[in-house]
Design an enzyme around this catalytic site. Structure first.
Site, PDB file in Angstrom:
ATOM      1  N   HIS A 254      34.637 -95.807  13.933  1.00  0.00           N
ATOM      2  CA  HIS A 254      33.356 -95.426  13.337  1.00  0.00           C
ATOM      3  C   HIS A 254      33.266 -93.917  13.100  1.00  0.00           C
ATOM      4  CE1 HIS A 254      28.738 -95.467  13.435  1.00  0.00           C
ATOM      5  NE2 HIS A 254      29.075 -96.280  12.465  1.00  0.00           N
ATOM      6  N   LYS A 256      33.697 -90.144  11.505  1.00  0.00           N
ATOM      7  CA  LYS A 256      33.686 -89.494  10.194  1.00  0.00           C
ATOM      8  C   LYS A 256      34.129 -88.053  10.414  1.00  0.00           C
ATOM      9  CE  LYS A 256      30.321 -92.798   9.891  1.00  0.00           C
ATOM     10  NZ  LYS A 256      29.687 -93.480  11.028  1.00  0.00           N
ATOM     11  N   ASP A 261      42.540 -77.204   6.585  1.00  0.00           N
ATOM     12  CA  ASP A 261      43.401 -76.087   6.996  1.00  0.00           C
ATOM     13  C   ASP A 261      43.254 -75.744   8.476  1.00  0.00           C
ATOM     14  OD1 ASP A 261      44.378 -75.948   4.446  1.00  0.00           O
ATOM     15  OD2 ASP A 261      43.076 -74.312   3.810  1.00  0.00           O
ATOM     16  N   HIS A 432      19.410 -92.754   9.043  1.00  0.00           N
ATOM     17  CA  HIS A 432      20.743 -93.070   9.563  1.00  0.00           C
ATOM     18  C   HIS A 432      21.267 -91.971  10.486  1.00  0.00           C
ATOM     19  CE1 HIS A 432      25.189 -94.058   9.071  1.00  0.00           C
ATOM     20  NE2 HIS A 432      24.671 -95.242   9.353  1.00  0.00           N
ATOM     21  N   LYS A 434      22.088 -89.695  13.709  1.00  0.00           N
ATOM     22  CA  LYS A 434      22.374 -89.989  15.117  1.00  0.00           C
ATOM     23  C   LYS A 434      22.228 -88.677  15.894  1.00  0.00           C
ATOM     24  CE  LYS A 434      25.429 -92.771  12.570  1.00  0.00           C
ATOM     25  NZ  LYS A 434      24.730 -94.004  12.501  1.00  0.00           N
ATOM     26  N   ASP A 439      15.020 -80.355  25.092  1.00  0.00           N
ATOM     27  CA  ASP A 439      14.417 -79.046  25.384  1.00  0.00           C
ATOM     28  C   ASP A 439      14.651 -78.023  24.280  1.00  0.00           C
ATOM     29  OD1 ASP A 439      13.569 -80.125  27.768  1.00  0.00           O
ATOM     30  OD2 ASP A 439      15.188 -79.240  28.959  1.00  0.00           O
TER      31      ASP A 439
END
Length: 514
Positions: A254, A256, A261, A432, A434, A439
């Protein structure tokens, strides 16, 4: 002894399948010859699956899984033996998991020990974050790479800003491009990225691309072949040819990741596809968050990619130029730490760090997630924090992309609301992101949802941020998102219709399987 019993039950399961299949053939084709009359083929099939379901139940029982998971599987197998049989073959096998990932875990451990720095950063961290000492020590024990204070981070809000930055970064590449994605679409955005990668490969840039075989199952062969023909190494992660016989279908990549470089990187919630630019009619506006990194911490992101690459290809990329990220000068960047989670880990790394973040909170805990299926630990931590007077807010989408998970998530709302958690539903489009913010000076951004699949089954990667400017941008984005959301009030939610409660409770019962 326990493993021996598992093996015995597994052999008995195969034997039962063989005997039942033989009985089916005899009855179906030779009943007159062998003198059997009025025998129900469906009855024999029913016996077959009932016996198989019983043996599977024995295997699950001996695996000592979490009681809720064990009970759910036993209920499904008991009430629906045929459905439960196939569901277990597809999603429930835990028999080969340890062996499957043993080699990868060993390689990961060796590589992390080899490249993990030895900078004494503890004093600097604890000077300004004494109350988060538990989190720092936990991250170190769980195998997270060192915190970097020489890395620029920038929060990228939504697809337009994210892919503009990624496309420009790909065009700047001089030596190599490494990409790893769960979903890759063969659409306008996917084609634009493909064309850049082909051009860069022609210029002599080394391009490696990992894509999840299940998440990207709609990706056309021509897309892959065109990249491979141009010199791009495009490799599927855990290809599954016979899903029913292959438990790899349950362990998906899952992540991404983009590394350019070895000095620039991207990580976050956005896959590759036009829908992530808000071009899907059902979802409409797509609200998501990504993170740009430049400097020292990119080496950690690089290492995570290279370990996955080695696991899939057997190619060990050890040239020093791949792991020599340049530190960004200055002492005002704050800290960033990359953490990989997955079924190959000994510990539930990201879940444990989420728990530690929640436990360290003094003022506020703000969470944005599209899927909310917590285990008892996370659920209790959030309720205790809210009961203690901490400002706990949960932001979720108002429309489902996966109805089962959507309604299972809502089943947790009543007890959270009763504890004082404020829950909001994003109404402008589909949320979508996450994100976890504690704080206003500690945050996590990455690919892991607040659900058991991300905690237990998926390969995930998150960046943990300590007092960075990018956190302040996350805080402001969260406040802006609340302006586009409606708050769920307990007195109103408790009055929802009975059929909705039944649906939510049913999906919650199945949540250990989702």
């Amino acid at each position: 002894m326990k493993n021996t019993l598992k093996l015995i039950f597994f052999i008995l399961l195969l034997f039962a399948l063989f005997v039942s299949l033989r009985m089916f053939i005899d009855v179906a084709f030779y009943s007159d010859v062998i003198g059997i009359k009025d025998v129900s083929i469906l009855g024999i099939i029913s016996i077959l699956f009932t016996v198989s379901a019983f043996l599977i139940g024995c295997v699950i029982f001996l695996e000592n899984r979490h009681p809720s998971k064990t009970l759910t599987w036993l209920i499904v197998l008991g009430i629906f033996p045929v459905f439960g049989f196939f569901a277990y073959l597809l999603f429930g096998q835990n028999f080969r998991r340890k062996r499957m990932f043993q080699k990868k875990a060993l390689l990961d451990e060796q590589a992390f020990l080899q490249y993990k720095g030895h900078e004494d950063y503890e004093e600097r961290i604890l000077r300004n974050h004494k109350h988060q000492e538990l989190l720092f020590r936990l991250a170190d024990r769980l195998g997270a790479l060192n915190i970097s204070f020489q890395t620029e981070t920038r929060t990228l809000t939504n697809g337009d800003e994210t892919f503009r930055a990624i496309l420009n970064g790909l065009k700047r590449a001089k030596h190599h491009i490494h990409m790893e994605y769960y979903i890759v679409r063969d659409d306008k955005l996917g084609t634009e990225i493909k064309d850049i990668l082909i051009q860069k490969s022609k210029e002599g840039v080394v391009v490696r691309f990992l894509y999840d075989a299940v998440g990207s199952f709609k990706l056309s062969k021509s897309y892959i072949e065109e990249l491979n023909d141009a010199g791009v190494e495009m490799i599927p992660f855990f290809p599954v040819r016979f899903p029913i016989l292959n438990d790899k279908i349950n362990y998906r990549n899952h992540r991404k990741i983009v590394v350019i470089d070895g000095n620039e990187g991207f990580v976050g919630g956005l896959n590759i596809g036009d829908e992530y630019l808000g071009k899907n009619k059902y979802f409409g506006f797509w609200r998501d968050t990504h993170l740009y990194l430049r400097g020292e911490a990119v080496q950690s992101l690089q290492l995570i990619f290279l370990q996955d690459w080695f696991y899939m290809t057997g190619e060990a990329v050890l040239a020093p130029e791949y792991l020599q990220a340049k530190a960004v000068e200055g002492d005002h960047w704050g800290g960033v730490q990359l953490v990989a989670g997955g079924p190959d880990n000994k510990w539930e790394t990201i879940k444990h760090l989420y728990f530690a973040m929640i436990a360290s909170a003094r003022k506020s805990i703000w969470i944005a997630t599209p899927y909310f299926i917590p285990d008892d630990d996370i659920l209790s931590a959030l309720k205790v924090a809210a009961l203690a007077g901490i400002d706990v807010r949960l932001l979720m989408p108002s429309k489902p992309d996966k109805r089962t998970v959507f309604y299972a998530s809502r089943s947790y709302f009543p007890e959270l609301l009763d504890a004082g958690v404020k829950i909001y539903e994003y109404e402008k489009g589909f949320l979508h992101s996450k994100i976890v913010i504690v704080d206003s000076d500690l945050a996590s951004i990455g690919t892991a949802n607040m659900d058991m699949r991300s905690f237990h089954l998926n390969f995930e990667v998150n960046a943990f941020l300590y007092d960075t400017d990018s956190i302040r941008k996350l805080v402001q984005d969260f406040k802006d998102d609340l302006e586009e959301s409606s708050e769920i009030h307990g007195d109103h939610f408790h009055k929802r219709r009975l059929h909705r409660r039944i649906v939510e409770s049913t999906y919650r019962l199945l949540s250990p399987l989702l």
